[in-house]
Design a protein around this motif. Structure first.
Motif, mmCIF file in Angstrom:
data_model
loop_
_atom_site.group_PDB
_atom_site.id
_atom_site.type_symbol
_atom_site.label_atom_id
_atom_site.label_comp_id
_atom_site.label_asym_id
_atom_site.label_seq_id
_atom_site.Cartn_x
_atom_site.Cartn_y
_atom_site.Cartn_z
ATOM 1 N N PHE A 54 0.834 -1.205 0.000
ATOM 2 C CA PHE A 54 0.000 0.000 0.000
ATOM 3 C C PHE A 54 0.862 1.247 0.000
ATOM 4 O O PHE A 54 2.072 1.207 0.262
ATOM 5 N N SER A 55 0.198 2.372 -0.275
ATOM 6 C CA SER A 55 0.795 3.695 -0.121
ATOM 7 C C SER A 55 -0.222 4.589 0.577
ATOM 8 O O SER A 55 -1.424 4.307 0.555
ATOM 9 N N ALA A 56 0.261 5.658 1.196
ATOM 10 C CA ALA A 56 -0.639 6.575 1.894
ATOM 11 C C ALA A 56 0.070 7.897 2.132
ATOM 12 O O ALA A 56 1.305 7.970 2.180
ATOM 13 N N ASP A 57 -0.727 8.959 2.261
ATOM 14 C CA ASP A 57 -0.208 10.244 2.718
ATOM 15 C C ASP A 57 -0.154 10.228 4.235
ATOM 16 O O ASP A 57 -0.976 9.575 4.887
ATOM 17 N N MET A 58 0.803 10.952 4.795
ATOM 18 C CA MET A 58 0.858 11.038 6.247
ATOM 19 C C MET A 58 1.209 12.457 6.676
ATOM 20 O O MET A 58 1.928 13.184 5.983
ATOM 21 N N THR A 59 0.652 12.844 7.814
ATOM 22 C CA THR A 59 0.940 14.138 8.413
ATOM 23 C C THR A 59 1.383 13.909 9.847
ATOM 24 O O THR A 59 0.641 13.342 10.648
ATOM 25 N N MET A 60 2.598 14.329 10.157
ATOM 26 C CA MET A 60 3.139 14.168 11.502
ATOM 27 C C MET A 60 3.206 15.541 12.179
ATOM 28 O O MET A 60 3.748 16.489 11.621
ATOM 29 N N THR A 61 2.625 15.643 13.362
ATOM 30 C CA THR A 61 2.653 16.871 14.137
ATOM 31 C C THR A 61 3.438 16.621 15.415
ATOM 32 O O THR A 61 3.102 15.731 16.198
ATOM 33 N N ILE A 62 4.501 17.401 15.625
ATOM 34 C CA ILE A 62 5.367 17.241 16.792
ATOM 35 C C ILE A 62 5.306 18.527 17.610
ATOM 36 O O ILE A 62 5.604 19.609 17.115
ATOM 37 N N LYS A 63 4.915 18.396 18.859
ATOM 38 C CA LYS A 63 4.857 19.546 19.765
ATOM 39 C C LYS A 63 5.843 19.309 20.897
ATOM 40 O O LYS A 63 5.700 18.375 21.675
ATOM 41 N N GLN A 64 6.856 20.146 20.938
ATOM 42 C CA GLN A 64 7.875 20.019 21.976
ATOM 43 C C GLN A 64 7.556 20.951 23.129
ATOM 44 O O GLN A 64 7.179 22.106 22.927
ATOM 45 N N ALA A 65 7.704 20.438 24.340
ATOM 46 C CA ALA A 65 7.435 21.250 25.524
ATOM 47 C C ALA A 65 8.310 22.495 25.512
ATOM 48 O O ALA A 65 9.511 22.439 25.227
ATOM 49 N N GLY A 66 7.676 23.640 25.773
ATOM 50 C CA GLY A 66 8.409 24.894 25.824
ATOM 51 C C GLY A 66 8.464 25.645 24.517
ATOM 52 O O GLY A 66 8.995 26.755 24.470
ATOM 53 N N THR A 67 7.916 25.082 23.428
ATOM 54 C CA THR A 67 7.889 25.773 22.145
ATOM 55 C C THR A 67 6.462 26.221 21.849
ATOM 56 O O THR A 67 5.508 25.510 22.151
ATOM 57 N N PRO A 68 6.294 27.411 21.241
ATOM 58 C CA PRO A 68 4.938 27.961 21.065
ATOM 59 C C PRO A 68 4.114 27.255 20.004
ATOM 60 O O PRO A 68 2.898 27.174 20.108
ATOM 61 N N GLN A 69 4.761 26.763 18.943
ATOM 62 C CA GLN A 69 4.023 26.186 17.828
ATOM 63 C C GLN A 69 4.505 24.768 17.540
ATOM 64 O O GLN A 69 5.693 24.472 17.657
ATOM 65 N N PRO A 70 3.604 23.884 17.148
ATOM 66 C CA PRO A 70 4.024 22.530 16.759
ATOM 67 C C PRO A 70 4.729 22.549 15.410
ATOM 68 O O PRO A 70 4.543 23.465 14.603
ATOM 69 N N HIS A 71 5.527 21.546 15.168
ATOM 70 C CA HIS A 71 6.191 21.385 13.881
ATOM 71 C C HIS A 71 5.418 20.341 13.089
ATOM 72 O O HIS A 71 5.220 19.214 13.556
ATOM 73 N N VAL A 72 4.967 20.692 11.890
ATOM 74 C CA VAL A 72 4.149 19.807 11.064
ATOM 75 C C VAL A 72 4.983 19.304 9.892
ATOM 76 O O VAL A 72 5.609 20.094 9.177
ATOM 77 N N ILE A 73 4.990 18.001 9.712
ATOM 78 C CA ILE A 73 5.758 17.362 8.647
ATOM 79 C C ILE A 73 4.793 16.594 7.752
ATOM 80 O O ILE A 73 4.009 15.781 8.230
ATOM 81 N N GLN A 74 4.846 16.857 6.455
ATOM 82 C CA GLN A 74 4.045 16.139 5.478
ATOM 83 C C GLN A 74 4.889 15.032 4.853
ATOM 84 O O GLN A 74 6.106 15.176 4.719
ATOM 85 N N ILE A 98 -5.247 6.279 1.537
ATOM 86 C CA ILE A 98 -4.626 4.954 1.509
ATOM 87 C C ILE A 98 -5.016 4.230 0.224
ATOM 88 O O ILE A 98 -6.195 4.138 -0.113
ATOM 89 N N VAL A 99 -4.011 3.739 -0.499
ATOM 90 C CA VAL A 99 -4.236 3.015 -1.745
ATOM 91 C C VAL A 99 -3.581 1.643 -1.629
ATOM 92 O O VAL A 99 -2.352 1.544 -1.469
ATOM 93 N N VAL A 100 -4.381 0.599 -1.691
ATOM 94 C CA VAL A 100 -3.862 -0.768 -1.679
ATOM 95 C C VAL A 100 -3.568 -1.169 -3.118
ATOM 96 O O VAL A 100 -4.478 -1.302 -3.927
ATOM 97 N N ALA A 101 -2.288 -1.336 -3.429
ATOM 98 C CA ALA A 101 -1.877 -1.651 -4.803
ATOM 99 C C ALA A 101 -0.418 -2.078 -4.794
ATOM 100 O O ALA A 101 0.316 -1.803 -3.840
ATOM 101 N N ARG A 102 0.009 -2.726 -5.869
ATOM 102 C CA ARG A 102 1.407 -3.107 -6.006
ATOM 103 C C ARG A 102 2.274 -1.854 -6.043
ATOM 104 O O ARG A 102 1.935 -0.866 -6.720
ATOM 105 N N GLN A 103 3.401 -1.892 -5.358
ATOM 106 C CA GLN A 103 4.305 -0.760 -5.311
ATOM 107 C C GLN A 103 5.542 -1.035 -6.170
ATOM 108 O O GLN A 103 5.962 -2.176 -6.328
ATOM 109 N N ASP A 104 6.118 0.028 -6.706
ATOM 110 C CA ASP A 104 7.312 -0.081 -7.538
ATOM 111 C C ASP A 104 8.489 -0.562 -6.684
ATOM 112 O O ASP A 104 8.868 0.113 -5.726
ATOM 113 N N PRO A 105 9.089 -1.707 -6.988
ATOM 114 C CA PRO A 105 10.209 -2.210 -6.181
ATOM 115 C C PRO A 105 11.381 -1.242 -6.100
ATOM 116 O O PRO A 105 12.147 -1.264 -5.126
#
Length: 236
Positions: free
Chosen positions: A36-56, A184-191
């Motif tokens: 499969f393949s999928a998009d993901m969004t990761m949000t990291i919030k560190q204590a003491g920092t005003p804004q979270p860091h967002v990773i696509q 999320i896409v269930v399909a054969r992936q390029d090796p």
């Protein structure tokens, strides 16, 4: 930009970036049943920092292998995890460079952590996530006094990740992490997605180590590497 101190242990980095399947018991670990393949969004919030860091990013998965492409600070980083051959690489496509993660701890996946008693997963029941029926698991580190982690993960019936949330801390420094998976896409992936291109150059130790002993780089550490590479290119 001020570089914030980050949690960068091999345990935390591996768990967040390569958690790809659930376990119904602490001594077993079923991996995804399909490619499969999928998009993901990761949000990291560190204590003491005003804004979270967002990773696509994107995730691609086949039997025994996984690739995650992360877009952060305007640049792309690809991480390939070859569980079958116990290898991991960090790729920087813009520079056509690759760094092998040689540190044994950086390559440990959740299955190894469960087997070695470093990670415990407990089934909590079922919930609906993104319109799909999902099994919820509680995840916790077990023997790391100064590297604590706890959280929850949700997976569909094909063992595809749908959501992850948790808190990691090292020596009192805390980060809250959320990962959402979509399209999320269930399909054969390029090796070839899971192979280091032949024209990529190995990263030199002075550019790649950054004090991580071969561990997976945090986004801030990767930004430092990118700046160093640019400076070297400008000087050539």
């Amino acid at each position: 930009m001020m570089i914030q101190k980050q949690i960068k242990t091999a345990f935390f980095a591996t768990l967040v970036l390569f958690l790809a399947a659930p376990s119904g018991a602490v001594d077993t670990f079923p991996f995804p049943k399909v490619e499969f393949s999928a998009d993901m969004t990761m949000t990291i919030k560190q204590a003491g920092t005003p804004q979270p860091h967002v990773i696509q990013g994107k995730i691609y998965s086949i039997k025994g292998k996984e690739r995650r492409e992360i877009y952060s600070f305007g640049r792309q980083t690809a991480i390939i995890n070859d569980r079958d051959n116990d290898q991991m690489w960090t790729l920087m496509p813009d520079q056509k460079m690759v760094m092998a993660n040689a540190h044994p701890g950086a390559r440990k996946d959740p299955a190894s952590m469960i087997r070695d008693g470093e990670l415990k997963m407990t089934q909590m029941g079922t919930e609906t996530v993104g319109g799909q029926k999902a099994t919820k698991y509680k995840i916790a580190s077990t023997d790391k006094a100064d590297e604590d982690f706890s959280g929850y993960a949700w997976f569909n019936k094909q063992n595809i990740p749908l959501r992850f949330e948790g808190t990691a801390s090292e020596n009192g420094l805390r980060q809250d992490i959320e990962i959402e998976y979509a399209n999320i896409v269930v399909a054969r992936q390029d090796p070839q997605l899971f192979v280091v291109p032949a024209d990529y150059r190995q990263m030199n130790a002075d550019m790649g180590a950054m004090g991580t002993s071969g561990k997976t780089l945090t986004p801030e550490q990767m930004e430092q590497v990118m700046k160093m590479l640019k400076q070297k290119q400008d000087n050539n």
